[in-house]
Write a protein that holds these residues in place. Structure first.
Motif, PDB file in Angstrom:
ATOM      1  N   SER A  16      11.617  -1.815  -2.864  1.00 44.93           N
ATOM      2  CA  SER A  16      10.811  -2.723  -3.491  1.00 44.93           C
ATOM      3  C   SER A  16       9.913  -2.936  -2.325  1.00 44.93           C
ATOM      4  CB  SER A  16      11.539  -3.846  -4.282  1.00 44.93           C
ATOM      5  OG  SER A  16      11.977  -4.615  -3.035  1.00 44.93           O
ATOM      6  N   ASN A  17      10.263  -3.010  -1.271  1.00 45.31           N
ATOM      7  CA  ASN A  17       9.327  -3.476  -0.074  1.00 45.31           C
ATOM      8  C   ASN A  17       8.299  -2.224   0.329  1.00 45.31           C
ATOM      9  OD1 ASN A  17       8.817  -5.491   1.658  1.00 45.31           O
ATOM     10  ND2 ASN A  17       9.721  -4.590   3.266  1.00 45.31           N
ATOM     11  N   ASP A  18       8.902  -1.021   0.020  1.00 43.70           N
ATOM     12  CA  ASP A  18       7.937   0.182   0.217  1.00 43.70           C
ATOM     13  C   ASP A  18       6.844   0.180  -0.802  1.00 43.70           C
ATOM     14  OD1 ASP A  18       9.377   0.867   2.334  1.00 43.70           O
ATOM     15  OD2 ASP A  18      10.699   2.243   1.226  1.00 43.70           O
ATOM     16  N   TYR A  19       6.926  -0.348  -1.870  1.00 40.41           N
ATOM     17  CA  TYR A  19       5.775  -0.458  -3.109  1.00 40.41           C
ATOM     18  C   TYR A  19       4.855  -1.357  -2.570  1.00 40.41           C
ATOM     19  CZ  TYR A  19       8.945   1.972  -6.399  1.00 40.41           C
ATOM     20  OH  TYR A  19       9.491   2.860  -7.112  1.00 40.41           O
ATOM     21  N   LEU A  20       5.119  -2.458  -1.705  1.00 35.02           N
ATOM     22  CA  LEU A  20       4.296  -3.282  -1.160  1.00 35.02           C
ATOM     23  C   LEU A  20       3.515  -2.514  -0.003  1.00 35.02           C
ATOM     24  CD1 LEU A  20       6.393  -6.640  -0.725  1.00 35.02           C
ATOM     25  CD2 LEU A  20       5.097  -6.113  -2.711  1.00 35.02           C
ATOM     26  N   VAL A  21       4.391  -2.017   0.728  1.00 34.52           N
ATOM     27  CA  VAL A  21       3.586  -1.152   1.852  1.00 34.52           C
ATOM     28  C   VAL A  21       2.507  -0.112   1.253  1.00 34.52           C
ATOM     29  CG1 VAL A  21       4.115   0.393   3.648  1.00 34.52           C
ATOM     30  CG2 VAL A  21       5.730  -1.494   3.238  1.00 34.52           C
ATOM     31  N   ILE A  22       2.878   0.629   0.275  1.00 30.80           N
ATOM     32  CA  ILE A  22       2.052   1.630  -0.275  1.00 30.80           C
ATOM     33  C   ILE A  22       0.622   0.826  -0.920  1.00 30.80           C
ATOM     34  CG2 ILE A  22       1.796   3.186  -2.181  1.00 30.80           C
ATOM     35  CD1 ILE A  22       4.807   3.815  -2.269  1.00 30.80           C
ATOM     36  N   ALA A  23       1.060  -0.215  -1.640  1.00 28.19           N
ATOM     37  CA  ALA A  23      -0.428  -0.849  -2.002  1.00 28.19           C
ATOM     38  C   ALA A  23      -1.181  -1.121  -1.052  1.00 28.19           C
ATOM     39  CB  ALA A  23       0.223  -2.038  -2.949  1.00 28.19           C
ATOM     40  N   SER A  24      -0.610  -2.027  -0.025  1.00 33.78           N
ATOM     41  CA  SER A  24      -1.493  -2.539   0.894  1.00 33.78           C
ATOM     42  C   SER A  24      -1.849  -1.503   2.150  1.00 33.78           C
ATOM     43  CB  SER A  24      -0.704  -3.503   1.743  1.00 33.78           C
ATOM     44  OG  SER A  24       0.414  -3.323   2.214  1.00 33.78           O
ATOM     45  N   THR A  25      -1.276  -0.404   2.121  1.00 35.75           N
ATOM     46  CA  THR A  25      -1.899   1.015   2.847  1.00 35.75           C
ATOM     47  C   THR A  25      -3.149   1.150   2.103  1.00 35.75           C
ATOM     48  OG1 THR A  25       0.133   1.277   3.635  1.00 35.75           O
ATOM     49  CG2 THR A  25      -1.297   3.007   3.876  1.00 35.75           C
ATOM     50  N   LEU A  26      -2.726   1.417   0.982  1.00 34.13           N
ATOM     51  CA  LEU A  26      -4.088   1.998   0.088  1.00 34.13           C
ATOM     52  C   LEU A  26      -5.353   0.938   0.197  1.00 34.13           C
ATOM     53  CD1 LEU A  26      -2.157   3.592  -3.110  1.00 34.13           C
ATOM     54  CD2 LEU A  26      -3.688   4.847  -1.424  1.00 34.13           C
ATOM     55  N   HIS A  27      -4.833  -0.069  -0.041  1.00 29.42           N
ATOM     56  CA  HIS A  27      -6.089  -1.312   0.063  1.00 29.42           C
ATOM     57  C   HIS A  27      -6.649  -1.135   1.411  1.00 29.42           C
ATOM     58  CE1 HIS A  27      -7.959  -5.294  -0.664  1.00 29.42           C
ATOM     59  NE2 HIS A  27      -7.742  -5.568   0.699  1.00 29.42           N
ATOM     60  N   GLY A  28      -6.005  -0.821   2.260  1.00 30.81           N
ATOM     61  CA  GLY A  28      -6.492  -0.839   3.877  1.00 30.81           C
ATOM     62  C   GLY A  28      -7.338   0.361   4.184  1.00 30.81           C
ATOM     63  N   VAL A  29      -6.880   1.466   3.630  1.00 27.81           N
ATOM     64  CA  VAL A  29      -7.397   2.804   3.766  1.00 27.81           C
ATOM     65  C   VAL A  29      -8.759   2.794   2.906  1.00 27.81           C
ATOM     66  CG1 VAL A  29      -7.533   5.379   3.115  1.00 27.81           C
ATOM     67  CG2 VAL A  29      -5.480   4.054   4.177  1.00 27.81           C
ATOM     68  N   HIS A  30      -8.545   2.021   1.698  1.00 32.39           N
ATOM     69  CA  HIS A  30      -9.802   1.981   0.890  1.00 32.39           C
ATOM     70  C   HIS A  30     -11.029   1.312   1.667  1.00 32.39           C
ATOM     71  CE1 HIS A  30     -12.490  -0.296  -1.845  1.00 32.39           C
ATOM     72  NE2 HIS A  30     -12.556   0.879  -2.620  1.00 32.39           N
ATOM     73  N   ALA A  31     -10.641   0.576   2.179  1.00 32.11           N
ATOM     74  CA  ALA A  31     -11.658  -0.509   3.028  1.00 32.11           C
ATOM     75  C   ALA A  31     -12.241   0.005   4.077  1.00 32.11           C
ATOM     76  CB  ALA A  31     -11.091  -1.846   3.574  1.00 32.11           C
ATOM     77  N   ILE A  32     -11.406   0.942   4.733  1.00 28.90           N
ATOM     78  CA  ILE A  32     -11.940   1.548   5.918  1.00 28.90           C
ATOM     79  C   ILE A  32     -12.826   2.735   5.543  1.00 28.90           C
ATOM     80  CG2 ILE A  32     -11.407   3.285   8.083  1.00 28.90           C
ATOM     81  CD1 ILE A  32      -8.607   1.444   7.878  1.00 28.90           C
ATOM     82  N   THR A  60     -14.459  -7.836  -9.888  1.00 27.32           N
ATOM     83  CA  THR A  60     -13.774  -9.100  -9.097  1.00 27.32           C
ATOM     84  C   THR A  60     -13.059  -8.579  -8.014  1.00 27.32           C
ATOM     85  OG1 THR A  60     -12.232  -8.864 -10.947  1.00 27.32           O
ATOM     86  CG2 THR A  60     -14.052 -10.455 -11.316  1.00 27.32           C
ATOM     87  N   GLY A  61     -12.841  -7.432  -7.811  1.00 26.62           N
ATOM     88  CA  GLY A  61     -12.186  -7.111  -6.908  1.00 26.62           C
ATOM     89  C   GLY A  61     -10.491  -6.541  -7.001  1.00 26.62           C
ATOM     90  N   ILE A  62     -10.277  -6.667  -8.354  1.00 24.23           N
ATOM     91  CA  ILE A  62      -8.747  -5.818  -8.633  1.00 24.23           C
ATOM     92  C   ILE A  62      -8.699  -4.541  -8.526  1.00 24.23           C
ATOM     93  CG2 ILE A  62      -7.171  -5.806 -10.635  1.00 24.23           C
ATOM     94  CD1 ILE A  62      -7.514  -8.807  -9.714  1.00 24.23           C
ATOM     95  N   LYS A  63      -7.532  -3.875  -8.054  1.00 18.19           N
ATOM     96  CA  LYS A  63      -7.872  -2.591  -7.828  1.00 18.19           C
ATOM     97  C   LYS A  63      -6.902  -1.974  -8.900  1.00 18.19           C
ATOM     98  CE  LYS A  63      -9.210  -1.547  -3.137  1.00 18.19           C
ATOM     99  NZ  LYS A  63      -9.151  -2.756  -2.889  1.00 18.19           N
ATOM    100  N   ILE A  64      -7.127  -1.009  -9.441  1.00 17.90           N
ATOM    101  CA  ILE A  64      -6.125  -0.289 -10.526  1.00 17.90           C
ATOM    102  C   ILE A  64      -6.015   1.164 -10.028  1.00 17.90           C
ATOM    103  CG2 ILE A  64      -5.843   0.430 -12.792  1.00 17.90           C
ATOM    104  CD1 ILE A  64      -7.491  -2.025 -13.900  1.00 17.90           C
ATOM    105  N   ILE A  65      -4.700   1.358  -9.487  1.00 17.88           N
ATOM    106  CA  ILE A  65      -4.411   2.564  -9.148  1.00 17.88           C
ATOM    107  C   ILE A  65      -3.558   3.401  -9.621  1.00 17.88           C
ATOM    108  CG2 ILE A  65      -3.318   3.805  -6.640  1.00 17.88           C
ATOM    109  CD1 ILE A  65      -4.031   0.967  -5.384  1.00 17.88           C
TER     110      ILE A  65
END
Lengths: 190, 154
Positions: free
Chosen positions: B32-48, B92-97
């Motif tokens: 379950s922790n890895d799902y959090l990592v995937i989501a926040s990685t995608l969020h960060g890469v998206h911002a970059i 509003t900033g919600i991401k749907i992936i």
């Protein structure tokens, strides 16, 4: 542009929005305000604050519904925002289109004149001499606007300055843009 | 075919994640922790990515912009040989992936995204007991999402 916005508001109203009996809506809101007045011993300042807060909580959720149904993207100017709020927002949720007037010269503040107000259809304020001076009966609308605009990074002050219920000529809602919350605009937008 | 759906808040935290059982899905179960990592990685890469997008490309996206998607200059799609990842962002900033099979294209994804967003508005935001920016645990939302997915995965 203005025509298109009006058309969009009409289309969304006609095709995408669930309708409810307006009396159910008006009476529900009425009983909430009346109950608040009892709960706070006719401390109308407090009642205003409570309805505003309720509106705010509605607004921050409702904005997504609005964006999903209208498919709109971010406004390019506050002037567009005013048009959208009036012709699409109010149209979609209340089936009214308030007039936009009284722009200040720096284009940060405008007024919405509500020629009709479905919240107040059967309402007379209590004649305790205080209510007509202190109670903003439809204050929930201010909260909704405030919350909804905040979620699209427009920090606004919203408040009534007159209400026909108080014996004023018009019902006027003032919206002032305090700032655009630039830092909070999500990455990926122009 | 849809394999997984992620929804992240505007600050990049994971609000919702679900894998769907399909034949030959390349997606394996994670901790379950890895799902959090995937989501926040995608969020960060998206911002970059949004900072790296060349002005010309921004212009192209302007022309081709799909409505209701505020993801103009960020990461929109990752293609691999076995699956694709699509990302849309609401105003509003919600991401749907969405993780989907390689035959998924942007037009079809746009339709799916719109459905997911609609259900999110109806069954998450309109649920008076749902608190904003908290993980989504709404049965009705699950049910409706499943029917969207079932419609795609026949």
């Amino acid at each position: 542009m203005s025509k298109q916005i009006k058309q969009l508001g009409d289309d969304v109203w006609k095709t995408k929005v669930e309708k409810v009996n307006s009396e159910l809506f008006t009476l529900t809101y009425g009983s909430i305000v009346a109950q608040l007045c009892r709960d706070f011993n006719n401390n109308y300042e407090e009642v205003n604050a409570q309805t505003y807060k309720m509106g705010y909580n509605i607004g921050v959720r409702l904005i997504d519904e609005f964006l999903q149904k209208t498919q709109l993207s971010r406004c390019s100017s506050f002037r567009d925002t005013a048009e959208i709020v009036s012709k699409v927002g109010f149209k979609m949720f209340l089936n009214i289109v308030p007039n936009i007037t009284n722009w200040t010269s720096d284009m940060t503040t405008f007024s919405l004149i509500l020629t009709e107000n479905p919240l107040a259809d059967f309402v007379e304020l209590p004649d305790d001499g205080k209510a007509v001076k202190e109670l903003w009966y439809s204050n929930i609308l201010c909260g909704v606007l405030r919350g909804a605009l905040e979620m699209v990074q427009l920090d606004c002050e919203v408040g009534f300055i007159s209400d026909v219920l108080r014996g004023d000529e018009t019902t006027e809602l003032r919206v002032r843009l305090v700032q655009v919350l630039k830092d909070e605009i999500p990455a990926g937008e122009e | 075919m849809l394999y997984s759906i992620y929804i992240t808040s505007r600050s990049g935290s994971l609000l919702y994640q679900k894998d769907f059982k399909t034949v030959n899905s390349p997606i394996t179960k994670q901790r379950s922790n890895d799902y959090l990592v995937i989501a926040s990685t995608l969020h960060g890469v998206h911002a970059i990515a949004s900072k790296l997008t060349p002005p010309d490309a921004v212009h192209n996206y302007q022309k081709a912009k799909t409505l209701a998607n505020s993801n103009r200059t960020g990461l929109r799609e990752i293609s691999t040989s076995r699956f694709k990842i699509f990302m849309n962002q609401t105003v509003t900033g919600i991401k749907i992936i969405v993780f989907a099979s390689p035959d998924m294209d942007e037009a079809r994804f746009a339709a799916i995204y719109d459905k997911i967003y609609e259900h999110y508005c109806n069954y998450v935001l309109k649920n008076p007991f749902y608190q904003l920016d908290m993980p989504i645990r709404c049965q009705l939302f699950d049910t409706h999402l499943n029917s969207v997915v079932a419609g795609c995965n026949v």
